[in-house]
Design a protein around this motif. Structure first.
Motif, PDB file in Angstrom:
ATOM      1  N   GLY A 175       0.818  -1.212   0.000  1.00  0.00           N
ATOM      2  CA  GLY A 175       0.000   0.000   0.000  1.00  0.00           C
ATOM      3  C   GLY A 175       0.851   1.260   0.000  1.00  0.00           C
ATOM      4  N   PHE A 176       1.956   1.226   0.727  1.00  0.00           N
ATOM      5  CA  PHE A 176       2.832   2.391   0.784  1.00  0.00           C
ATOM      6  C   PHE A 176       3.390   2.686  -0.609  1.00  0.00           C
ATOM      7  CE2 PHE A 176       6.903   4.464   2.272  1.00  0.00           C
ATOM      8  CZ  PHE A 176       6.296   5.570   2.829  1.00  0.00           C
ATOM      9  N   GLY A 177       3.801   1.620  -1.298  1.00  0.00           N
ATOM     10  CA  GLY A 177       4.275   1.791  -2.675  1.00  0.00           C
ATOM     11  C   GLY A 177       3.186   2.387  -3.552  1.00  0.00           C
ATOM     12  N   ALA A 178       1.947   1.903  -3.373  1.00  0.00           N
ATOM     13  CA  ALA A 178       0.829   2.416  -4.165  1.00  0.00           C
ATOM     14  C   ALA A 178       0.627   3.909  -3.890  1.00  0.00           C
ATOM     15  CB  ALA A 178      -0.449   1.637  -3.848  1.00  0.00           C
ATOM     16  N   TYR A 179       0.684   4.292  -2.615  1.00  0.00           N
ATOM     17  CA  TYR A 179       0.488   5.701  -2.271  1.00  0.00           C
ATOM     18  C   TYR A 179       1.590   6.578  -2.861  1.00  0.00           C
ATOM     19  CZ  TYR A 179      -3.609   6.108   0.691  1.00  0.00           C
ATOM     20  OH  TYR A 179      -4.906   6.185   1.124  1.00  0.00           O
ATOM     21  N   VAL A 180       2.845   6.128  -2.727  1.00  0.00           N
ATOM     22  CA  VAL A 180       3.957   6.942  -3.233  1.00  0.00           C
ATOM     23  C   VAL A 180       3.814   7.113  -4.746  1.00  0.00           C
ATOM     24  CG1 VAL A 180       6.440   6.949  -3.607  1.00  0.00           C
ATOM     25  CG2 VAL A 180       5.525   6.379  -1.360  1.00  0.00           C
ATOM     26  N   ALA A 181       3.544   6.012  -5.449  1.00  0.00           N
ATOM     27  CA  ALA A 181       3.416   6.088  -6.904  1.00  0.00           C
ATOM     28  C   ALA A 181       2.208   6.939  -7.289  1.00  0.00           C
ATOM     29  CB  ALA A 181       3.288   4.682  -7.492  1.00  0.00           C
ATOM     30  N   GLY A 182       1.094   6.756  -6.566  1.00  0.00           N
ATOM     31  CA  GLY A 182      -0.123   7.497  -6.886  1.00  0.00           C
ATOM     32  C   GLY A 182       0.063   8.984  -6.674  1.00  0.00           C
ATOM     33  N   ILE A 183       0.649   9.362  -5.545  1.00  0.00           N
ATOM     34  CA  ILE A 183       0.821  10.782  -5.238  1.00  0.00           C
ATOM     35  C   ILE A 183       1.766  11.427  -6.251  1.00  0.00           C
ATOM     36  CG2 ILE A 183       1.818  12.373  -3.544  1.00  0.00           C
ATOM     37  CD1 ILE A 183       0.630  10.541  -1.363  1.00  0.00           C
ATOM     38  N   LEU A 184       2.874  10.738  -6.549  1.00  0.00           N
ATOM     39  CA  LEU A 184       3.826  11.306  -7.509  1.00  0.00           C
ATOM     40  C   LEU A 184       3.187  11.463  -8.886  1.00  0.00           C
ATOM     41  CD1 LEU A 184       7.172   9.493  -6.659  1.00  0.00           C
ATOM     42  CD2 LEU A 184       6.584  11.887  -6.305  1.00  0.00           C
ATOM     43  N   SER A 185       2.389  10.477  -9.288  1.00  0.00           N
ATOM     44  CA  SER A 185       1.885  10.560 -10.655  1.00  0.00           C
ATOM     45  C   SER A 185       0.727  11.553 -10.759  1.00  0.00           C
ATOM     46  CB  SER A 185       1.531   9.164 -11.182  1.00  0.00           C
ATOM     47  OG  SER A 185       0.190   8.888 -10.976  1.00  0.00           O
ATOM     48  N   VAL A 186      -0.073  11.719  -9.683  1.00  0.00           N
ATOM     49  CA  VAL A 186      -1.174  12.681  -9.763  1.00  0.00           C
ATOM     50  C   VAL A 186      -0.669  14.101  -9.519  1.00  0.00           C
ATOM     51  CG1 VAL A 186      -3.304  13.455  -8.679  1.00  0.00           C
ATOM     52  CG2 VAL A 186      -2.947  11.034  -9.126  1.00  0.00           C
ATOM     53  N   ARG A 187       0.133  14.278  -8.475  1.00  0.00           N
ATOM     54  CA  ARG A 187       0.513  15.637  -8.088  1.00  0.00           C
ATOM     55  C   ARG A 187       1.632  16.191  -8.954  1.00  0.00           C
ATOM     56  NH1 ARG A 187      -1.673  15.369  -2.238  1.00  0.00           N
ATOM     57  NH2 ARG A 187      -3.739  15.092  -3.079  1.00  0.00           N
ATOM     58  N   MET A 188       2.533  15.319  -9.452  1.00  0.00           N
ATOM     59  CA  MET A 188       3.677  15.836 -10.198  1.00  0.00           C
ATOM     60  C   MET A 188       3.705  15.330 -11.626  1.00  0.00           C
ATOM     61  SD  MET A 188       6.328  15.254  -7.085  1.00  0.00           S
ATOM     62  CE  MET A 188       7.715  15.841  -8.035  1.00  0.00           C
ATOM     63  N   GLY A 189       2.692  14.553 -11.995  1.00  0.00           N
ATOM     64  CA  GLY A 189       2.648  14.049 -13.364  1.00  0.00           C
ATOM     65  C   GLY A 189       3.821  13.153 -13.725  1.00  0.00           C
ATOM     66  N   ALA A 190       4.421  12.521 -12.712  1.00  0.00           N
ATOM     67  CA  ALA A 190       5.598  11.693 -12.979  1.00  0.00           C
ATOM     68  C   ALA A 190       5.199  10.425 -13.711  1.00  0.00           C
ATOM     69  CB  ALA A 190       6.281  11.340 -11.659  1.00  0.00           C
ATOM     70  N   GLY A 191       6.070   9.973 -14.609  1.00  0.00           N
ATOM     71  CA  GLY A 191       5.846   8.734 -15.348  1.00  0.00           C
ATOM     72  C   GLY A 191       6.294   7.540 -14.535  1.00  0.00           C
ATOM     73  N   PHE A 192       6.019   6.358 -15.085  1.00  0.00           N
ATOM     74  CA  PHE A 192       6.338   5.116 -14.382  1.00  0.00           C
ATOM     75  C   PHE A 192       7.848   4.980 -14.160  1.00  0.00           C
ATOM     76  CE2 PHE A 192       6.504   0.349 -14.260  1.00  0.00           C
ATOM     77  CZ  PHE A 192       5.736   0.214 -13.117  1.00  0.00           C
ATOM     78  N   GLU A 193       8.632   5.591 -15.068  1.00  0.00           N
ATOM     79  CA  GLU A 193      10.090   5.491 -14.914  1.00  0.00           C
ATOM     80  C   GLU A 193      10.538   6.194 -13.620  1.00  0.00           C
ATOM     81  OE1 GLU A 193       8.516   6.967 -17.361  1.00  0.00           O
ATOM     82  OE2 GLU A 193       9.048   9.085 -17.312  1.00  0.00           O
ATOM     83  N   VAL A 194       9.698   7.095 -13.097  1.00  0.00           N
ATOM     84  CA  VAL A 194      10.003   7.747 -11.820  1.00  0.00           C
ATOM     85  C   VAL A 194       9.249   7.068 -10.675  1.00  0.00           C
ATOM     86  CG1 VAL A 194       9.819   9.882 -10.496  1.00  0.00           C
ATOM     87  CG2 VAL A 194      10.419   9.955 -12.928  1.00  0.00           C
ATOM     88  N   THR A 195       7.941   6.824 -10.904  1.00  0.00           N
ATOM     89  CA  THR A 195       7.121   6.324  -9.794  1.00  0.00           C
ATOM     90  C   THR A 195       7.534   4.909  -9.380  1.00  0.00           C
ATOM     91  OG1 THR A 195       5.422   5.476 -11.285  1.00  0.00           O
ATOM     92  CG2 THR A 195       5.135   7.712 -10.468  1.00  0.00           C
ATOM     93  N   PHE A 196       7.926   4.086 -10.330  1.00  0.00           N
ATOM     94  CA  PHE A 196       8.277   2.694 -10.015  1.00  0.00           C
ATOM     95  C   PHE A 196       9.502   2.629  -9.093  1.00  0.00           C
ATOM     96  CE2 PHE A 196      10.060  -1.533 -11.365  1.00  0.00           C
ATOM     97  CZ  PHE A 196       9.041  -2.304 -10.840  1.00  0.00           C
ATOM     98  N   PRO A 197      10.638   3.245  -9.506  1.00  0.00           N
ATOM     99  CA  PRO A 197      11.772   3.216  -8.574  1.00  0.00           C
ATOM    100  C   PRO A 197      11.475   3.952  -7.265  1.00  0.00           C
ATOM    101  CG  PRO A 197      12.341   4.398 -10.604  1.00  0.00           C
ATOM    102  CD  PRO A 197      10.988   3.834 -10.802  1.00  0.00           C
ATOM    103  N   ALA A 198      10.677   5.020  -7.343  1.00  0.00           N
ATOM    104  CA  ALA A 198      10.391   5.786  -6.122  1.00  0.00           C
ATOM    105  C   ALA A 198       9.596   4.928  -5.140  1.00  0.00           C
ATOM    106  CB  ALA A 198       9.624   7.054  -6.465  1.00  0.00           C
ATOM    107  N   ALA A 199       8.595   4.196  -5.666  1.00  0.00           N
ATOM    108  CA  ALA A 199       7.780   3.341  -4.787  1.00  0.00           C
ATOM    109  C   ALA A 199       8.636   2.243  -4.174  1.00  0.00           C
ATOM    110  CB  ALA A 199       6.619   2.733  -5.583  1.00  0.00           C
ATOM    111  N   ILE A 200       9.501   1.664  -4.989  1.00  0.00           N
ATOM    112  CA  ILE A 200      10.384   0.602  -4.485  1.00  0.00           C
ATOM    113  C   ILE A 200      11.291   1.156  -3.397  1.00  0.00           C
ATOM    114  CG2 ILE A 200      12.384  -0.800  -5.118  1.00  0.00           C
ATOM    115  CD1 ILE A 200      11.060  -1.364  -7.764  1.00  0.00           C
ATOM    116  N   ALA A 201      11.890   2.320  -3.686  1.00  0.00           N
ATOM    117  CA  ALA A 201      12.821   2.903  -2.716  1.00  0.00           C
ATOM    118  C   ALA A 201      12.085   3.257  -1.426  1.00  0.00           C
ATOM    119  CB  ALA A 201      13.475   4.144  -3.318  1.00  0.00           C
ATOM    120  N   ALA A 202      10.893   3.843  -1.557  1.00  0.00           N
ATOM    121  CA  ALA A 202      10.163   4.277  -0.365  1.00  0.00           C
ATOM    122  C   ALA A 202       9.821   3.084   0.532  1.00  0.00           C
ATOM    123  CB  ALA A 202       8.888   5.012  -0.775  1.00  0.00           C
TER     124      ALA A 202
END
Lengths: 586, 290, 375
Positions: free
Chosen positions: A74-101
C-alpha cells in the motif's frame, strides 16, 4: 553413469513439466477468454503474484510471520499514486520511487521489530501496517484522507501510455517474470538449503557461519522492495489510491496466496495469486453469500494441501512419476583446513542467577591437541563449550583465538574464525538429504550458485566418515549413529581448526561408539584440534591424550586420562558416585 | 471527576475486551494456535442472542445458558473444521484456516441477519446508575462482574482442578500428555467449546452495550491480539492487563489527545514494550510458543 | 484417498468455472453493483432492494446483482465483468461507496457507459465526467441543509462536529465546516472517530469542554446510535442534528424513543414518515417484499432505476443516447423531482426529520428544495 531415459531424466528435475504446463495454460488463457474482464483479473493476479513472491522472502524463506507486507504494498501504491497525480511523474520515476520508499520504510522499522520472535514479530509488523493506515486516513492534505486520490492516470512509461488490457497485462507479467527469476536466483541452489537450515535449526545455522539476523534483514528488505513494486503497478490498474489498499484484507490475501500456493516456491506464489484472485469472481453469482463460499474454499484448500498446492503437486508427481534416486555426486577435494590456532581461555565466568555455572576457568588448548572435558551434571561443561562457540555470552573473562578475543562474539563469527561444533541433541534438518545437510553448512563459503561444488565437498566428507550410502537419504530416516556422523561431517565442511563436540556418544551402541572414536582419532591425526564434552570416560580414553575435569564451574583436574582417573578430587566429585552403563555419570 | 468518569468507562470497556481475549488465550494455551475467528465467534454469539431474544423476550441472563450451549456446539464445529485436520501442521496453517473460517462466519451472519446493527437484551435491565455525579451503565457493571467471574473461574479451573491439569498438560506437550493417558482430542475439543462459549457470553454482553454488526469481529480480534501480546503470550492475567491498557488508550488517552493520535500512541507503546520486554509485560507462559 | 477426491473435485470445479459465462438475454441488462458485504453492506442492501424493486415491477430488463465489497479494486473488477456483455449492457447502477465510484469513473468514460449512483461524495460530480448521474442529494445539498437547520431553525451558534474517519465522514465534514462558517457559526470542536471506536466518552467530554450549543454528527449507522445513547446517558441533553444514517429505521430501532428526543437528521427523504399515498404504497410494498423498512437510500435507488426504465420505454437503454437523455430530462420520483444540474447531480432537495421522543418514526421538520441550484 547409468543409462537413463532422457525424458524421464528431464521429468525428474524439480517440477519443470508442471511449471511448463502451467505457464502455457496461463499464457493461453487470455486468448480464449480475451475480454477486458479476464485481462484485468489476470493483470491483478500478476500484481499480487509479484507482492507474494516478495512476501515469500520473509515469510517463506526467513520463516518470520510478517504482517507488514500489505503495508509495503500500500505504501508503494500511495507513493506512486501521489507522484503521478501531483507531479505528473511517469512510471520510470514512480516505479523506482515506490520501491525505494517501501524499502526505506522497511529498513527503518527493521531495527526494533526484527529481533522479536514469532507472534511478537507478527503483531509488531501488524502494528506498522495499522500506523501507516492511520496516517493515510488522517493526513488528508497529502493522502486525500479516506477518500484517497482519484484520477490516477493510466501508466505512462517514458511518455508512452501503457493502456488497460493487453499492454498492461504484458508489462505486469514481464515484471513478474523478472521478479520471479531474481527470486529464484536469490533463493535457489545452495541458498535454499541454507535458508531451510536457518528456519528449522537456527542454532546449527549460526554455528555454520550463517548470520541469521543479516539474512532476516535482507529478506525483510527484499519483501518490501517487491511489495513497493507491486503497489506501483496496482495504483495504475485501479486508478485511485485509497486506504483500502492498506487494510488488513490485502495482507490476508498475500498470506493466503503464500500459504495456499506454497511458502517457498515462486511457482506457488504465481499459482496462488492466479487462483485466489479468480476464486471470489467464480462465486460472485451467489450475491451476498459468495464470500462465504470463498472462505469455505480457502478452508478446504488449506486442509487438503497444508503444504501448499505446489507441495501437493510435488506429492502427486512423486506418486505417479516416482523419481529414481540419482547416483551420488562425484566427491571433490576435502575442504581446505583453516590455519591452526591456540585456544587460550582466561578467567571465564558465567552466572545464572546466583549460581556460577562457570567460575573463572583458565584453559589452554594447543593446536593439534585432543582434549576431553568431563564432570558431573551441572559442572559447567556444556556452558563452557557454548561460550567458546558463542551460543552463550560470558559475564567476564577472555577467550583468545588466533590473536583475537572472541568472547561474546555471535556464533556465526566464531564459526567463520575456524571453530566448528556439534550439538548434544542433534540439530539436523530431518526432511533434507544427508548430502544437503552437510552442503548447506558451506553456504557462507560457496554462496547460492556453488551448490555443485558444495555437494562435491560434502560428498568427500561423507565418504571419509563412511556415510556415502546415505547421501540421498533424508536425515530423519537415518539411525542415531549415522545422524551423529552426519552432524560431524557438517561441522567439518568449513575445514575447522578446532572442533567442539557436545556428548557425541550419547545414545549410541557400543559398536557405534567404537567406530566414532576411530573417526575422531583419525580427524585429530589429520591436524584438527578436538575438544569433546563427554560422560563416557572409556570412550574418551580411546582417542584423547588429555582430560579436564570440572566441578561446580572450576577445573579440578587436568592431565593424562590415567592420572585424572586416579585423582582423589575427581573420584570424590565425580567418579566416586555410582557409574551408569555408559561409564560416566547419569 | 471527568478523569474518573473516563477511567470507569475505560475499565468497563477493558472488561469487555478482556472477555474477548479470554477465549483467544484459552485456545492459544491448549493448542499453541492463534484462533483468528475468535472475534467472529463473539459476533456470532451476539447475533445468536439477538435471534433468541426474538423468540423469547426475556432478560439476557435467562438467554445466557442457551447461548452458552449453542456456542459450545459451534466451538466443537470450529475445532473439527479448522483445527483438528491441521493439528500436526505448522501453526500458521491454523492461522489461515481460522481466518478463512472467520470469513465464513462473518459473511454467514451478514447473509442470515443482514448488515444492520442489532442490540441484544441487557443482562438484567438497561439504564444507568449515578453515584456522586459519575454515570455508569448497568450493563457495564454486568460486563465487569461477568468478566471478573469468568476470568477468576478460568484461572481456578486451570490451576486447581483435575480437568485443568489435563488441559495444561495437553497445552504443554501433546505427545507426553497422550502417553500419560490424557484424552488429548477430547481436551482440545473441550477447549474450543469453552472458548466459543466464552465468546458467546462476550457477544451477548457487548451486543447490548455497543451493538453488533457482522463486521465487528475484526475490530475485536485485533484488540484481543494486542492485549494478549502486551500481557505476555498465553497468560490469562496478562491478557486482562493488556485489555485494560488497550481500553485506557481508547478512553483516557483519547481524551487527552484524539482518537487517531491515541491509536498511534497505542501502537508506539506496543512497540516500546516489545523492544524492552520482547516477551510481553509479564513474560510468556512457559513452554508455549505458537 | 482424501487427496485424490480433492484433486478430482478441484479439477472438475475449475473446468466448470472456466466454462461458465453469464447467461445472455435478448433484453437490456442493468447490472446492480453495490456493496453487499463489509461495513457498507447496510446501505448497499438498501440500494439493491430499491433497484430490484423497480426492476421487478417493470420486468422489461434483465439484471444481475454483484457485490463490490469495500475496495475500489473489487468494484472495478465487478464493473469489467458486468461490461463483458456490451451488446445488452449500456448502463451501470453503481455503489454508494465514493472511493469505488471514483475508481469506476475513468472506466465509464472509456466504455461510454452512464453510471447511476446514490453516493454522496461531492468529488464525484466535480471532476467534469459527463457519465455520472447522482440520484441522492450530495454533500453540497445535504450538508448545507444540515448546517442551515442547526443555525437557522434551531438558532444555534456553537456547533461541535463529530464525524467518521471514512470517505463519507471526511467528505461531509468539509462541507459542514464551510457552511457553518458561511452562516457565522464557527464550529467550536471537531473530531474524527474511527468506526471501531466503541466508547465515545472521550470525544463527548472534549466536545462538551468546548461549550457547544448543538452536537452535529456525521457518522455511520451504528456509531450514530452509540453516540446518541452515550450522550444521553452522560446527561447531555443538547439538541443533536445527525447525518442521514440516523434516519435509517434500523438506527432508530437501536435506541429508546426517549433517547431520541431532540434528535434530528438530514436525509433525502423519509419513506416511513409517509406524506403521500404513493409513498405509503412504496413503503408497504417494500416491507412486504424485503421484510424491512425502507430508507432514503432504497427510495433514491428506486427512483433512479425507475427513471432508467422510463428512458428504456421511450428509447435509449444505454451509452451516449441514455447519457444525453438523463442529462436533459426531468423525472418526478417519489422522493423528489430529479433533474441534472449539468454536472450529473440529479437530486437537489433535502429534508430534515426529527424525533419527538415518543416514537421511533420521525416527522419531516423541514424541506430544503433546490439547495445547490439557488446560488
Amino acid at each position: 553413469m547409468t543409462a537413463r531415459n532422457p525424458v524421464r531424466a528431464w521429468l525428474g528435475r524439480d517440477i519443470n513439466v508442471l511449471l511448463l504446463a502451467g505457464a502455457i495454460g496461463l499464457a493461453a488463457w487470455p486468448f480464449f477468454a480475451g475480454d477486458a474482464y479476464s485481462l484485468r483479473l489476470l493483470t491483478v493476479a500478476g500484481i499480487y503474484a509479484l507482492a507474494a513472491i516478495g512476501y515469500q522472502f520473509v515469510f517463506g524463506h526467513a520463516g518470520a510471520l510478517s504482517l507488514a507486507q500489505g503495508a509495503f504494498f500500500g505504501f508503494g501504491a500511495y507513493v506512486a499514486g501521489i507522484l503521478s497525480v501531483r507531479m505528473g511523474a511517469g512510471f520510470e520515476v514512480t516505479f523506482p520511487a515506490a520501491i525505494a520508499a517501501s524499502t526505506v520504510l522497511a529498513a527503518l522499522v527493521a531495527l526494533p521489530v526484527l529481533r522479536l520472535q514469532s507472534h511478537y514479530f507478527a503483531l509488531a509488523t501488524l502494528g506498522i501496517g495499522q500506523v501507516v493506515l492511520l496516517v493515510a486516513v488522517n493526513w488528508e492534505s497529502v493522502t486525500g484522507g479516506a477518500n484517497g486520490i482519484p484520477n490516477v492516470p493510466a501508466l505512462s512509461l517514458l511518455g508512452a501510455t501503457v493502456g488497460r488490457g493487453w499492454p498492461m497485462l504484458l508489462l505486469v507479467w514481464s515484471l513478474v517474470a523478472i521478479g520471479a527469476l531474481i527470486a529464484r536466483r536469490l533463493t535457489g541452489g545452495l541458498t535454499g538449503a541454507a535458508l531451510r537450515l536457518m528456519r528449522e535449526q537456527p542454532m546449527a545455522a549460526e554455528a555454520a557461519g550463517i548470520d541469521i539476523r543479516g539474512v532476516r534483514f535482507a529478506a525483510f528488505l527484499l519483501s518490501a522492495l517487491y511489495g513497493g513494486a507491486a503497489g506501483a503497478l496496482q495504483v495504475h490498474t485501479v486508478r485511485v489510491v485509497s486506504p483500502e489498499v492498506l487494510e488488513f484484507p490485502v495482507m490476508v490475501m498475500l498470506l493466503a496466496i503464500a500459504v495456499i500456493g506454497g511458502r517457498t516456491s515462486v511457482a506457488g506464489a504465481i499459482l496462488g495469486a492466479v487462483l485466489l484472485v479468480h476464486l471470489p469472481e467464480w462465486f460472485r453469482p451467489l450475491e451476498r453469500y459468495y464470500l462465504m463460499a470463498y472462505g469455505l474454499a480457502l478452508l478446504a484448500m488449506i486442509v487438503a494441501a497444508p503444504w501448499g498446492l505446489i507441495g501437493l503437486l510435488r506429492h502427486v508427481r512423486q506418486r505417479w512419476l516416482p523419481e529414481p534416486e540419482p547416483p551420488p555426486p562425484v566427491a571433490g577435494p576435502m575442504p581446505v583446513g583453516r590455519p591452526p590456532a591456540r585456544l587460550e581461555i582466561t578467567g571465564l565466568t558465567r552466572r545464572f542467577g546466583g549460581i556460577r555455572a562457570v567460575d573463572g576457568i583458565d584453559l589452554v588448548v594447543t593446536p593439534g591437541e585432543s582434549v576431553g572435558i568431563v564432570g558431573a551434571n551441572g559442572s559447567g561443561k556444556t556452558t563452557l563449550l557454548n561460550m567458546i562457540a558463542g551460543a552463550e555470552k560470558p559475564d567476564s573473562g577472555r577467550i583468545g583465538w588466533a590473536q583475537a578475543d572472541i568472547a561474546g562474539l555471535p556464533p556465526y563469527r566464531i564459526a567463520r574464525a575456524g571453530i566448528a561444533r556439534t550439538f548434544q541433541t542433534l540439530k539436523l534438518v530431518d526432511g533434507t538429504t544427508a548430502l544437503d545437510n552437510v552442503a548447506a553448512a558451506s553456504w557462507h563459503e560457496f554462496g547460492g550458485p556453488g551448490r555443485d561444488a558444495a555437494r562435491a565437498a560434502a560428498m568427500a566428507l561423507l565418504q571419509k566418515l563412511d556415510l556415502a550410502e546415505t547421501a540421498w537419504k533424508p536425515c530423519g530416516a537415518l539411525p542415531p549413529g549415522l545422524r551423529r556422523r552426519v552432524e560431524i561431517a557438517r561441522a567439518l565442511i568449513g575445514g575447522p581448526a578446532l572442533l567442539l563436540l557436545d556428548e557425541p556418544a550419547a545414545g549410541l551402541t557400543a559398536a557405534e561408539r567404537d567406530s566414532l572414536a576411530g573417526t575422531l582419532a583419525a580427524l585429530n591425526n589429520d591436524g584438527t584440534t578436538v575438544v569433546v564434552v563427554e560422560h563416557d570416560l572409556a570412550f574418551l580414553e580411546k582417542f584423547v591424550a588429555r582430560i579436564v575435569c570440572l566441578d561446580q564451574g572450576r577445573i579440578i583436574a587436568d592431565g593424562a586420562p590415567a592420572d585424572v582417573r586416579a585423582d582423589p578430587g575427581v573420584v570424590a566429585a565425580w567418579l566416586g558416585q555410582p557409574l551408569d552403563e555408559g561409564g560416566g555419570h547419569g | 471527576m471527568e478523569f474518573l468518569q473516563l477511567a470507569i468507562n475505560g475499565i468497563a470497556l477493558g472488561a469487555a475486551y478482556a472477555l474477548v481475549a479470554l477465549g483467544f488465550v484459552l485456545i492459544l494455551n491448549a493448542t499453541g494456535a492463534v484462533n483468528f475467528a475468535q472475534g467472529d465467534l463473539v459476533a456470532a454469539g451476539g447475533f445468536l442472542a439477538v435471534a433468541l431474544a426474538g423468540f423469547l423476550p426475556v432478560p439476557g441472563l435467562l438467554l445466557l445458558p442457551l447461548v452458552v450451549i449453542l456456542m459450545a456446539g459451534l466451538g466443537l464445529a470450529v475445532s473439527a473444521a479448522a483445527y483438528w485436520p491441521l493439528r500436526d501442521r505448522p501453526p500458521v496453517a491454523v492461522f489461515i484456516s481460522t481466518i478463512a473460517l472467520g470469513i465464513v462466519i462473518q459473511n454467514g451472519l451478514n447473509g442470515l441477519f443482514g448488515a444492520e446493527p442489532r442490540a441484544a437484551p441487557p443482562l438484567f435491565s438497561g439504564g444507568h446508575l449515578e453515584f456522586f455525579g459519575l454515570v455508569i451503565a448497568r450493563q457495564s457493571l454486568a460486563i465487569m462482574g461477568v468478566a471478573a467471574l469468568l476470568i477468576g473461574g478460568v484461572q481456578l479451573l486451570l490451576k486447581h482442578t483435575q480437568l485443568g491439569r489435563r488441559l495444561r498438560a495437553t497445552a504443554q506437550d501433546r505427545e507426553v500428555a497422550a502417553a500419560l493417558g490424557v484424552p488429548v482430542g477430547a481436551m482440545v475439543a473441550l477447549t474450543f467449546a469453552l472458548a466459543a462459549a466464552l465468546a458467546g457470553v462476550a457477544g451477548l454482553l457487548l451486543a447490548n452495550q455497543f451493538f453488533i454488526t457482522p463486521t465487528h469481529g475484526t475490530d475485536f480480534i485485533v484488540k484481543a491480539y494486542i492485549a494478549v501480546v502486551i500481557g505476555g503470550w498465553g497468560r490469562v492475567g496478562g491478557a486482562l492487563a493488556g485489555a485494560m491498557l488497550v481500553a485506557l488508550f481508547e478512553t483516557v488517552v483519547a481524551a487527552w489527545t484524539d482518537y487517531a493520535v491515541a491509536t498511534g500512541l497505542l501502537y508506539a507503546a506496543l512497540l516500546t514494550i516489545l523492544v524492552f520486554r520482547p516477551q510481553g509485560l509479564f513474560g510468556e507462559a512457559e513452554g508455549r510458543r505458537a | 484417498m482424501k487427496l485424490r477426491i480433492f484433486i478430482t473435485a478441484f479439477a472438475a470445479f475449475l473446468s466448470l468455472m472456466l466454462l461458465q459465462g453469464d447467461a445472455l438475454a435478448e433484453v437490456p441488462n442493468f447490472p446492480v453493483l453495490v456493496p453487499l458485504t463489509g461495513f457498507l453492506s447496510l446501505e448497499g442492501t438498501s440500494q439493491r432492494n430499491g433497484a430490484v424493486m423497480a426492476l421487478d415491477e417493470d420486468k422489461s430488463v434483465a439484471y444481475g446483482v454483484f457485490d463490490t465489497a469495500t475496495s475500489p479494486e473489487v468494484a472495478v473488477n465487478a464493473m469489467e465483468r458486468a461490461l463483458r456483455d456490451r451488446i445488452h449492457t449500456g448502463v451501470i447502477i453503481g455503489p454508494i461507496l465514493g472511493t469505488q465510484m471514483l475508481a469506476m469513473l475513468p472506466l465509464a468514460e472509456e466504455y461510454q457507459v452512464p453510471l447511476v449512483t446514490i453516493s454522496g461524495t461531492a468529488k464525484l460530480t466535480e471532476m467534469g465526467n459527463p457519465w455520472i448521474f447522482r440520484f441522492f442529494p450530495g454533500d453540497a445539498v445535504t450538508k448545507v441543509a444540515h448546517a442551515r437547520y442547526a443555525v437557522e431553525e434551531l438558532g444555534r451558534r456553537r456547533p461541535a462536529i463529530l464525524y467518521q474517519t471514512t470517505a463519507y465522514g471526511q467528505s461531509g465534514r468539509g462541507h459542514l465546516e464551510t457552511t457553518f462558517r458561511s452562516l457565522g457559526a464557527v464550529p467550536v470542536y471537531q473530531e474524527g472517530l474511527d468506526v471501531s471506536v466503541r466508547d465515545v466518552t472521550a470525544a463527548l467530554a472534549k466536545a462538551m469542554a468546548a461549550k457547544p450549543d448543538v452536537l452535529v454528527l456525521h457518522l455511520h449507522s451504528g456509531p450514530t446510535a452509540l453516540l446518541v445513547r452515550q450522550a444521553r446517558a452522560q446527561g447531555i441533553d443538547l439538541p443533536i442534528v445527525a447525518g442521514s444514517a440516523m434516519h435509517q429505521p434500523t438506527t432508530a430501532a437501536l435506541l429508546e424513543p426517549s433517547e431520541l428526543r431532540d434528535v434530528c437528521a438530514e436525509t433525502g427523504s423519509s419513506p416511513i414518515s409517509g406524506g403521500s399515498p404513493e409513498m405509503e404504497r412504496f413503503t408497504a410494498d417494500y416491507r412486504e417484499k424485503f421484510g424491512s423498512d425502507p430508507d432514503a437510500f432504497a427510495l433514491a435507488q428506486y427512483d433512479a432505476t425507475r427513471m432508467l426504465l422510463v428512458a428504456r420505454h421511450t428509447g435509449p437503454t444505454g451509452g451516449a443516447p441514455l447519457r444525453d437523455w438523463l442529462a436533459s430530462h426531468e423525472f418526478r420520483g417519489l422522493a423528489m423531482t430529479y433533474k441534472s444540474d449539468g454536472k450529473g447531480n440529479m437530486a437537489h432537495d433535502a429534508v430534515i426529520v426529527c424525533y419527538d421522543g415518543s416514537t421511533r418514526t420521525p416527522h419531516i421538520a423541514m424541506r430544503y428544495k433546490g439547495v445547490d441550484l439557488a446560488r
